[in-house]
Motif scaffolding. Structure first.
Motif, PDB file in Angstrom:
ATOM      1  N   SER A  60     -13.351 -14.399   2.091  1.00 20.94           N
ATOM      2  CA  SER A  60     -14.301 -14.437   3.206  1.00 20.94           C
ATOM      3  C   SER A  60     -15.711 -14.028   2.787  1.00 20.94           C
ATOM      4  N   GLY A  61     -15.836 -13.473   1.581  1.00 22.49           N
ATOM      5  CA  GLY A  61     -17.122 -12.945   1.141  1.00 22.49           C
ATOM      6  C   GLY A  61     -17.271 -11.476   1.493  1.00 22.49           C
ATOM      7  N   PHE A  62     -16.220 -10.898   2.085  1.00 21.45           N
ATOM      8  CA  PHE A  62     -16.208  -9.487   2.474  1.00 21.45           C
ATOM      9  C   PHE A  62     -14.833  -8.896   2.190  1.00 21.45           C
ATOM     10  N   ILE A  63     -14.815  -7.584   1.983  1.00 16.90           N
ATOM     11  CA  ILE A  63     -13.549  -6.855   1.943  1.00 16.90           C
ATOM     12  C   ILE A  63     -13.448  -6.148   3.294  1.00 16.90           C
ATOM     13  N   GLU A  64     -12.549  -6.648   4.123  1.00 19.71           N
ATOM     14  CA  GLU A  64     -12.352  -6.072   5.445  1.00 19.71           C
ATOM     15  C   GLU A  64     -11.414  -4.878   5.358  1.00 19.71           C
ATOM     16  N   GLU A  65     -11.337  -4.123   6.434  1.00 20.35           N
ATOM     17  CA  GLU A  65     -10.522  -2.903   6.459  1.00 20.35           C
ATOM     18  C   GLU A  65      -9.074  -3.190   6.064  1.00 20.35           C
ATOM     19  N   GLU A  66      -8.516  -4.286   6.550  1.00 18.44           N
ATOM     20  CA  GLU A  66      -7.120  -4.616   6.225  1.00 18.44           C
ATOM     21  C   GLU A  66      -6.946  -4.878   4.726  1.00 18.44           C
ATOM     22  N   GLU A  67      -7.901  -5.529   4.087  1.00 18.30           N
ATOM     23  CA  GLU A  67      -7.838  -5.756   2.639  1.00 18.30           C
ATOM     24  C   GLU A  67      -8.039  -4.444   1.884  1.00 18.30           C
ATOM     25  N   LEU A  68      -8.875  -3.587   2.417  1.00 17.62           N
ATOM     26  CA  LEU A  68      -9.182  -2.314   1.768  1.00 17.62           C
ATOM     27  C   LEU A  68      -7.936  -1.441   1.641  1.00 17.62           C
ATOM     28  N   LYS A  69      -7.072  -1.509   2.629  1.00 20.39           N
ATOM     29  CA  LYS A  69      -5.826  -0.724   2.610  1.00 20.39           C
ATOM     30  C   LYS A  69      -5.005  -1.045   1.356  1.00 20.39           C
ATOM     31  N   PHE A  70      -5.111  -2.289   0.870  1.00 20.33           N
ATOM     32  CA  PHE A  70      -4.312  -2.731  -0.274  1.00 20.33           C
ATOM     33  C   PHE A  70      -5.137  -2.829  -1.554  1.00 20.33           C
ATOM     34  N   VAL A  71      -6.289  -2.169  -1.581  1.00 20.42           N
ATOM     35  CA  VAL A  71      -7.216  -2.299  -2.705  1.00 20.42           C
ATOM     36  C   VAL A  71      -6.581  -1.905  -4.042  1.00 20.42           C
ATOM     37  N   LYS A 131      -3.549  -2.282  -4.973  1.00 19.18           N
ATOM     38  CA  LYS A 131      -2.673  -3.384  -5.401  1.00 19.18           C
ATOM     39  C   LYS A 131      -3.504  -4.507  -6.024  1.00 19.18           C
ATOM     40  N   GLY A 132      -4.787  -4.560  -5.703  1.00 21.56           N
ATOM     41  CA  GLY A 132      -5.676  -5.530  -6.332  1.00 21.56           C
ATOM     42  C   GLY A 132      -5.903  -5.231  -7.809  1.00 21.56           C
ATOM     43  N   PHE A 133      -5.685  -3.977  -8.176  1.00 21.29           N
ATOM     44  CA  PHE A 133      -5.825  -3.578  -9.578  1.00 21.29           C
ATOM     45  C   PHE A 133      -4.504  -3.736 -10.318  1.00 21.29           C
ATOM     46  N   SER A 134      -3.392  -3.512  -9.611  1.00 27.83           N
ATOM     47  CA  SER A 134      -2.055  -3.672 -10.194  1.00 27.83           C
ATOM     48  C   SER A 134      -1.040  -3.723  -9.059  1.00 27.83           C
ATOM     49  N   THR A 135      -0.019  -4.540  -9.231  1.00 26.45           N
ATOM     50  CA  THR A 135       1.024  -4.628  -8.195  1.00 26.45           C
ATOM     51  C   THR A 135       1.726  -3.283  -8.015  1.00 26.45           C
ATOM     52  N   ASP A 136       1.611  -2.393  -8.988  1.00 28.48           N
ATOM     53  CA  ASP A 136       2.204  -1.052  -8.887  1.00 28.48           C
ATOM     54  C   ASP A 136       1.391  -0.117  -7.999  1.00 28.48           C
ATOM     55  N   GLY A 137       0.180  -0.523  -7.618  1.00 33.21           N
ATOM     56  CA  GLY A 137      -0.680   0.333  -6.803  1.00 33.21           C
ATOM     57  C   GLY A 137      -0.080   0.579  -5.432  1.00 33.21           C
ATOM     58  N   ARG A 138      -0.348   1.744  -4.888  1.00 36.59           N
ATOM     59  CA  ARG A 138       0.150   2.075  -3.547  1.00 36.59           C
ATOM     60  C   ARG A 138      -0.851   1.617  -2.496  1.00 36.59           C
ATOM     61  N   ASP A 139      -0.406   1.603  -1.262  1.00 33.29           N
ATOM     62  CA  ASP A 139      -1.307   1.333  -0.147  1.00 33.29           C
ATOM     63  C   ASP A 139      -2.112   2.600   0.133  1.00 33.29           C
ATOM     64  N   LEU A 140      -3.379   2.435   0.513  1.00 33.14           N
ATOM     65  CA  LEU A 140      -4.163   3.590   0.939  1.00 33.14           C
ATOM     66  C   LEU A 140      -3.694   4.011   2.327  1.00 33.14           C
ATOM     67  N   THR A 141      -3.802   5.294   2.606  1.00 33.78           N
ATOM     68  CA  THR A 141      -3.489   5.770   3.953  1.00 33.78           C
ATOM     69  C   THR A 141      -4.617   5.324   4.886  1.00 33.78           C
ATOM     70  N   ASP A 142      -4.383   5.405   6.184  1.00 26.91           N
ATOM     71  CA  ASP A 142      -5.433   5.044   7.146  1.00 26.91           C
ATOM     72  C   ASP A 142      -6.671   5.916   6.942  1.00 26.91           C
ATOM     73  N   LYS A 143      -6.438   7.199   6.681  1.00 30.56           N
ATOM     74  CA  LYS A 143      -7.550   8.138   6.455  1.00 30.56           C
ATOM     75  C   LYS A 143      -8.362   7.725   5.223  1.00 30.56           C
ATOM     76  N   GLU A 144      -7.685   7.401   4.134  1.00 30.16           N
ATOM     77  CA  GLU A 144      -8.364   6.985   2.900  1.00 30.16           C
ATOM     78  C   GLU A 144      -9.123   5.675   3.104  1.00 30.16           C
ATOM     79  N   THR A 145      -8.487   4.740   3.810  1.00 29.51           N
ATOM     80  CA  THR A 145      -9.104   3.442   4.066  1.00 29.51           C
ATOM     81  C   THR A 145     -10.400   3.617   4.849  1.00 29.51           C
ATOM     82  N   LYS A 146     -10.357   4.422   5.904  1.00 33.50           N
ATOM     83  CA  LYS A 146     -11.546   4.642   6.735  1.00 33.50           C
ATOM     84  C   LYS A 146     -12.650   5.354   5.957  1.00 33.50           C
TER      85      LYS A 146
END
Length: 109
Positions: free
Chosen positions: A56-67, A69-84
């Motif tokens: 989309s040309g942007f990293i939206e909040e929903e994509e940010l939660k999985f940021v 995993k963008g570095f490695s499939t082993d990455g964890r999801d960010l918590t809501d607090k971390e995402t915000k």
């Protein structure tokens, strides 16, 4: 483009391991540990494109939660607090999403 094309796999693993526990994510330390902070603006923009899953040309909040995993499939999801907190740090224009220039500024600051 995969993050391994931009960054060293061992640096990515080390950074992901450092932030395995919930509510420990610190974007400044993470970008430094993976080596993105020392990369060219072009490489940072390539990383942005890899994280912009829906192209989309942007990293939206929903994509940010999985940021991590963008570095490695082993990455964890960010918590809501971390995402915000991450979104708040990067979203300089207050539109609720991170553009490429905002991302580059955040990584290279």
């Amino acid at each position: 483009m995969a993050m391994n094309d931009i960054l060293k796999a061992e640096d990515i693993k080390k950074a992901l391991d450092a932030f395995k526990a919930a509510d420990t994510f610190d974007h400044k330390k993470f970008f430094e540990m993976v080596g993105l902070k020392n990369k060219s603006t072009d490489d940072v923009k390539k990383a942005f494109l890899a994280l912009d899953v829906d192209n989309s040309g942007f990293i939206e909040e929903e994509e940010l939660k999985f940021v991590l995993k963008g570095f490695s499939t082993d990455g964890r999801d960010l918590t809501d607090k971390e995402t915000k907190a991450f979104l708040q740090a990067a979203d300089k224009d207050g539109d609720g999403k991170i553009g490429m220039e905002e991302f580059a500024a955040l990584v290279l600051e």
